[in-house]
Design a protein around this motif. Structure first.
Motif, PDB file in Angstrom:
ATOM      1  N   PRO A 226       4.489   1.948  20.168  1.00 55.29           N
ATOM      2  CA  PRO A 226       5.937   1.807  20.315  1.00 55.29           C
ATOM      3  C   PRO A 226       6.615   2.512  19.133  1.00 55.29           C
ATOM      4  O   PRO A 226       5.954   3.184  18.343  1.00 55.29           O
ATOM      5  CB  PRO A 226       6.161   0.293  20.253  1.00 55.29           C
ATOM      6  CG  PRO A 226       4.798  -0.326  20.393  1.00 55.29           C
ATOM      7  CD  PRO A 226       3.833   0.689  19.862  1.00 55.29           C
ATOM      8  N   HIS A 227       7.906   2.347  19.008  1.00 55.88           N
ATOM      9  CA  HIS A 227       8.672   2.952  17.920  1.00 55.88           C
ATOM     10  C   HIS A 227       8.400   2.218  16.597  1.00 55.88           C
ATOM     11  O   HIS A 227       8.041   1.036  16.597  1.00 55.88           O
ATOM     12  CB  HIS A 227      10.170   2.872  18.236  1.00 55.88           C
ATOM     13  CG  HIS A 227      10.629   1.467  18.493  1.00 55.88           C
ATOM     14  ND1 HIS A 227      10.372   0.812  19.683  1.00 55.88           N
ATOM     15  CD2 HIS A 227      11.298   0.569  17.712  1.00 55.88           C
ATOM     16  CE1 HIS A 227      10.878  -0.415  19.623  1.00 55.88           C
ATOM     17  NE2 HIS A 227      11.439  -0.588  18.436  1.00 55.88           N
ATOM     18  N   PRO A 228       8.558   2.885  15.475  1.00 59.82           N
ATOM     19  CA  PRO A 228       8.449   2.194  14.185  1.00 59.82           C
ATOM     20  C   PRO A 228       9.683   1.337  13.921  1.00 59.82           C
ATOM     21  O   PRO A 228      10.735   1.552  14.521  1.00 59.82           O
ATOM     22  CB  PRO A 228       8.372   3.356  13.181  1.00 59.82           C
ATOM     23  CG  PRO A 228       9.067   4.490  13.855  1.00 59.82           C
ATOM     24  CD  PRO A 228       8.800   4.330  15.316  1.00 59.82           C
ATOM     25  N   ILE A 229       9.544   0.360  13.038  1.00 59.85           N
ATOM     26  CA  ILE A 229      10.681  -0.484  12.650  1.00 59.85           C
ATOM     27  C   ILE A 229      10.714  -0.599  11.126  1.00 59.85           C
ATOM     28  O   ILE A 229       9.723  -0.336  10.449  1.00 59.85           O
ATOM     29  CB  ILE A 229      10.610  -1.892  13.289  1.00 59.85           C
ATOM     30  CG1 ILE A 229       9.353  -2.635  12.840  1.00 59.85           C
ATOM     31  CG2 ILE A 229      10.659  -1.788  14.812  1.00 59.85           C
ATOM     32  CD1 ILE A 229       9.267  -4.068  13.354  1.00 59.85           C
ATOM     33  N   GLU A 230      11.848  -1.012  10.612  1.00 62.29           N
ATOM     34  CA  GLU A 230      12.020  -1.138   9.162  1.00 62.29           C
ATOM     35  C   GLU A 230      11.473  -2.462   8.628  1.00 62.29           C
ATOM     36  O   GLU A 230      11.466  -3.470   9.330  1.00 62.29           O
ATOM     37  CB  GLU A 230      13.507  -1.040   8.801  1.00 62.29           C
ATOM     38  CG  GLU A 230      14.085   0.366   8.940  1.00 62.29           C
ATOM     39  CD  GLU A 230      15.475   0.438   8.346  1.00 62.29           C
ATOM     40  OE1 GLU A 230      15.706   1.298   7.479  1.00 62.29           O
ATOM     41  OE2 GLU A 230      16.331  -0.373   8.746  1.00 62.29           O
ATOM     42  N   ASP A 231      11.031  -2.436   7.393  1.00 58.52           N
ATOM     43  CA  ASP A 231      10.636  -3.636   6.637  1.00 58.52           C
ATOM     44  C   ASP A 231       9.589  -4.482   7.360  1.00 58.52           C
ATOM     45  O   ASP A 231       9.600  -5.720   7.265  1.00 58.52           O
ATOM     46  CB  ASP A 231      11.869  -4.503   6.328  1.00 58.52           C
ATOM     47  CG  ASP A 231      12.927  -3.739   5.536  1.00 58.52           C
ATOM     48  OD1 ASP A 231      12.538  -2.945   4.660  1.00 58.52           O
ATOM     49  OD2 ASP A 231      14.128  -3.932   5.819  1.00 58.52           O
ATOM     50  N   ALA A 232       8.704  -3.840   8.090  1.00 57.00           N
ATOM     51  CA  ALA A 232       7.644  -4.572   8.783  1.00 57.00           C
ATOM     52  C   ALA A 232       6.422  -4.695   7.878  1.00 57.00           C
ATOM     53  O   ALA A 232       6.117  -3.795   7.088  1.00 57.00           O
ATOM     54  CB  ALA A 232       7.256  -3.853  10.061  1.00 57.00           C
ATOM     55  N   THR A 233       5.715  -5.819   7.996  1.00 60.57           N
ATOM     56  CA  THR A 233       4.539  -6.063   7.155  1.00 60.57           C
ATOM     57  C   THR A 233       3.239  -5.786   7.901  1.00 60.57           C
ATOM     58  O   THR A 233       2.424  -4.951   7.488  1.00 60.57           O
ATOM     59  CB  THR A 233       4.535  -7.525   6.657  1.00 60.57           C
ATOM     60  OG1 THR A 233       5.749  -7.785   5.943  1.00 60.57           O
ATOM     61  CG2 THR A 233       3.348  -7.766   5.735  1.00 60.57           C
ATOM     62  N   TYR A 234       3.037  -6.478   9.013  1.00 59.55           N
ATOM     63  CA  TYR A 234       1.778  -6.361   9.749  1.00 59.55           C
ATOM     64  C   TYR A 234       1.825  -5.312  10.858  1.00 59.55           C
ATOM     65  O   TYR A 234       0.790  -4.737  11.219  1.00 59.55           O
ATOM     66  CB  TYR A 234       1.398  -7.715  10.363  1.00 59.55           C
ATOM     67  CG  TYR A 234       1.204  -8.800   9.328  1.00 59.55           C
ATOM     68  CD1 TYR A 234       0.080  -8.805   8.498  1.00 59.55           C
ATOM     69  CD2 TYR A 234       2.146  -9.806   9.158  1.00 59.55           C
ATOM     70  CE1 TYR A 234      -0.101  -9.790   7.537  1.00 59.55           C
ATOM     71  CE2 TYR A 234       1.978 -10.805   8.205  1.00 59.55           C
ATOM     72  CZ  TYR A 234       0.852 -10.791   7.395  1.00 59.55           C
ATOM     73  OH  TYR A 234       0.685 -11.757   6.444  1.00 59.55           O
ATOM     74  N   TYR A 235       3.005  -5.076  11.375  1.00 57.88           N
ATOM     75  CA  TYR A 235       3.136  -4.167  12.520  1.00 57.88           C
ATOM     76  C   TYR A 235       2.595  -2.759  12.239  1.00 57.88           C
ATOM     77  O   TYR A 235       1.827  -2.227  13.050  1.00 57.88           O
ATOM     78  CB  TYR A 235       4.590  -4.136  12.978  1.00 57.88           C
ATOM     79  CG  TYR A 235       4.892  -3.130  14.064  1.00 57.88           C
ATOM     80  CD1 TYR A 235       4.205  -3.144  15.275  1.00 57.88           C
ATOM     81  CD2 TYR A 235       5.884  -2.164  13.892  1.00 57.88           C
ATOM     82  CE1 TYR A 235       4.490  -2.232  16.273  1.00 57.88           C
ATOM     83  CE2 TYR A 235       6.186  -1.260  14.883  1.00 57.88           C
ATOM     84  CZ  TYR A 235       5.477  -1.284  16.074  1.00 57.88           C
ATOM     85  OH  TYR A 235       5.771  -0.380  17.068  1.00 57.88           O
ATOM     86  N   PRO A 236       2.956  -2.118  11.117  1.00 58.64           N
ATOM     87  CA  PRO A 236       2.386  -0.784  10.851  1.00 58.64           C
ATOM     88  C   PRO A 236       0.855  -0.793  10.804  1.00 58.64           C
ATOM     89  O   PRO A 236       0.209   0.164  11.255  1.00 58.64           O
ATOM     90  CB  PRO A 236       2.986  -0.417   9.488  1.00 58.64           C
ATOM     91  CG  PRO A 236       4.240  -1.220   9.403  1.00 58.64           C
ATOM     92  CD  PRO A 236       3.917  -2.515  10.081  1.00 58.64           C
ATOM     93  N   ALA A 237       0.285  -1.876  10.265  1.00 56.64           N
ATOM     94  CA  ALA A 237      -1.171  -1.976  10.216  1.00 56.64           C
ATOM     95  C   ALA A 237      -1.749  -2.086  11.630  1.00 56.64           C
ATOM     96  O   ALA A 237      -2.811  -1.517  11.931  1.00 56.64           O
ATOM     97  CB  ALA A 237      -1.587  -3.186   9.384  1.00 56.64           C
ATOM     98  N   ASN A 238      -1.045  -2.806  12.509  1.00 50.33           N
ATOM     99  CA  ASN A 238      -1.486  -2.918  13.900  1.00 50.33           C
ATOM    100  C   ASN A 238      -1.500  -1.556  14.590  1.00 50.33           C
ATOM    101  O   ASN A 238      -2.401  -1.238  15.381  1.00 50.33           O
ATOM    102  CB  ASN A 238      -0.571  -3.868  14.674  1.00 50.33           C
ATOM    103  CG  ASN A 238      -0.688  -5.308  14.215  1.00 50.33           C
ATOM    104  OD1 ASN A 238      -1.597  -5.661  13.444  1.00 50.33           O
ATOM    105  ND2 ASN A 238       0.231  -6.150  14.656  1.00 50.33           N
ATOM    106  N   VAL A 239      -0.480  -0.760  14.295  1.00 49.65           N
ATOM    107  CA  VAL A 239      -0.405   0.582  14.885  1.00 49.65           C
ATOM    108  C   VAL A 239      -1.516   1.467  14.340  1.00 49.65           C
ATOM    109  O   VAL A 239      -2.128   2.249  15.080  1.00 49.65           O
ATOM    110  CB  VAL A 239       0.987   1.200  14.634  1.00 49.65           C
ATOM    111  CG1 VAL A 239       1.009   2.675  15.038  1.00 49.65           C
ATOM    112  CG2 VAL A 239       2.054   0.432  15.399  1.00 49.65           C
ATOM    113  N   ASP A 240      -1.797   1.358  13.064  1.00 50.06           N
ATOM    114  CA  ASP A 240      -2.916   2.119  12.480  1.00 50.06           C
ATOM    115  C   ASP A 240      -4.233   1.742  13.145  1.00 50.06           C
ATOM    116  O   ASP A 240      -5.075   2.607  13.419  1.00 50.06           O
ATOM    117  CB  ASP A 240      -3.012   1.862  10.976  1.00 50.06           C
ATOM    118  CG  ASP A 240      -1.923   2.572  10.186  1.00 50.06           C
ATOM    119  OD1 ASP A 240      -1.335   3.527  10.726  1.00 50.06           O
ATOM    120  OD2 ASP A 240      -1.655   2.151   9.040  1.00 50.06           O
TER     121      ASP A 240
END
Length: 261
Positions: free
Chosen positions: A191-205
């Motif tokens: 999905p699209h990126p979001i600001e100030d996320a903690t776990y979400y970017p790691a999930n995408v990785d």
């Protein structure tokens, strides 16, 4: 005697003129008959060449596609059958509000004309609910040749569904897709990126790594999004979906992939 000779000479001259005229008419008729097939052949060859050129151009448009998808598309074009594309994912698709999914569909239909069919399926659900519910059957009933799936990663993150469960759901869907069409291609994207996320970017990785390990094509459009505070300019206030600017950015990335120059 002279009169007799004059009469005979006149008759002979007349006969020569008549025979000459008949011979000329016969030769003219033969020439017309012989030239007619050539004209017909020319009129047939031109559309055939134009048709072949169009098919070649359509095939070149798929230059970035996975090999299997390209081969299936080429075969379907040859047989006169449409190639079936399904765009699948969460409300981040913007299906009902002019999002990237309807924009991409319009671009695909414009580029590929009637050689493809495009269907959009958008659900506000987790990946686990999707593969265990009836929505998955709705997709599979269409026997898609290619599925572009945003696998509910952000919805999963917001509802406590971890990456391992997300990945298991993808494998289940991919297996069921293969059962209805063993030549189908699954393509994943986040999905699209979001600001100030903690776990979400790691999930995408982890999704990206998983796709590589499972040899599933992955479209990393995150490379196109801002990594600074300007990201907010591309999202609605609660960040659940992109805004018009974000949809355009996302769509442009996908158009470049699916419709090669």
């Amino acid at each position: 005697m002279k009169q007799f000779l004059l009469v005979v000479l006149a008759i002979a001259c007349g006969a020569v003129l008549i025979m000459g005229n008949l011979y000329w008419q016969e030769r003219t008729a033969i020439t017309k008959t012989e030239s007619k097939p050539d004209t017909q052949a020319s009129s047939k060859e031109k559309p055939a060449k134009e048709k072949g050129k169009k098919k070649a151009e359509e095939t070149e448009l798929t230059a970035n596609w996975p090999k299997t998808a390209k081969a299936v598309y080429k075969k379907k074009v040859k047989n006169g059958d449409p190639f079936n594309i399904v765009i699948l994912g969460s409300p981040a698709l913007g299906a009902s509000e002019g999002g990237w999914a309807p924009q991409l569909k319009e671009s695909l239909l414009s580029a590929y004309d009637d050689t493809i069919e495009v269907t959009i399926h958008e659900w506000d659900t987790t990946s686990v609910e999707f593969v265990n519910g009836t929505n998955v059957d709705t997709v599979l009933e269409e026997t898609p040749d290619l599925v572009l799936w945003e696998p509910f990663t952000l919805v999963d993150n917001s509802n406590g569904v971890g990456p391992l469960q997300n990945h298991d759901s993808i494998l289940i869907f991919n297996r069921e897709l293969y059962e209805v069409n063993d030549k189908a291609t699954l393509i994943l994207q986040p999905p699209h990126p979001i600001e100030d996320a903690t776990y979400y970017p790691a999930n995408v990785d982890e999704l990206k790594t998983f796709a590589k390990e499972e040899d599933i094509p992955y479209l990393d459009h995150w490379s196109e999004w801002p990594e600074d505070d300007t990201l907010s300019e591309y999202l609605i206030e609660d960040q659940d979906t992109p805004n018009a600017k974000g949809y355009t950015l996302w769509n442009d990335y996908l158009v470049d992939y699916f419709i090669a120059d």
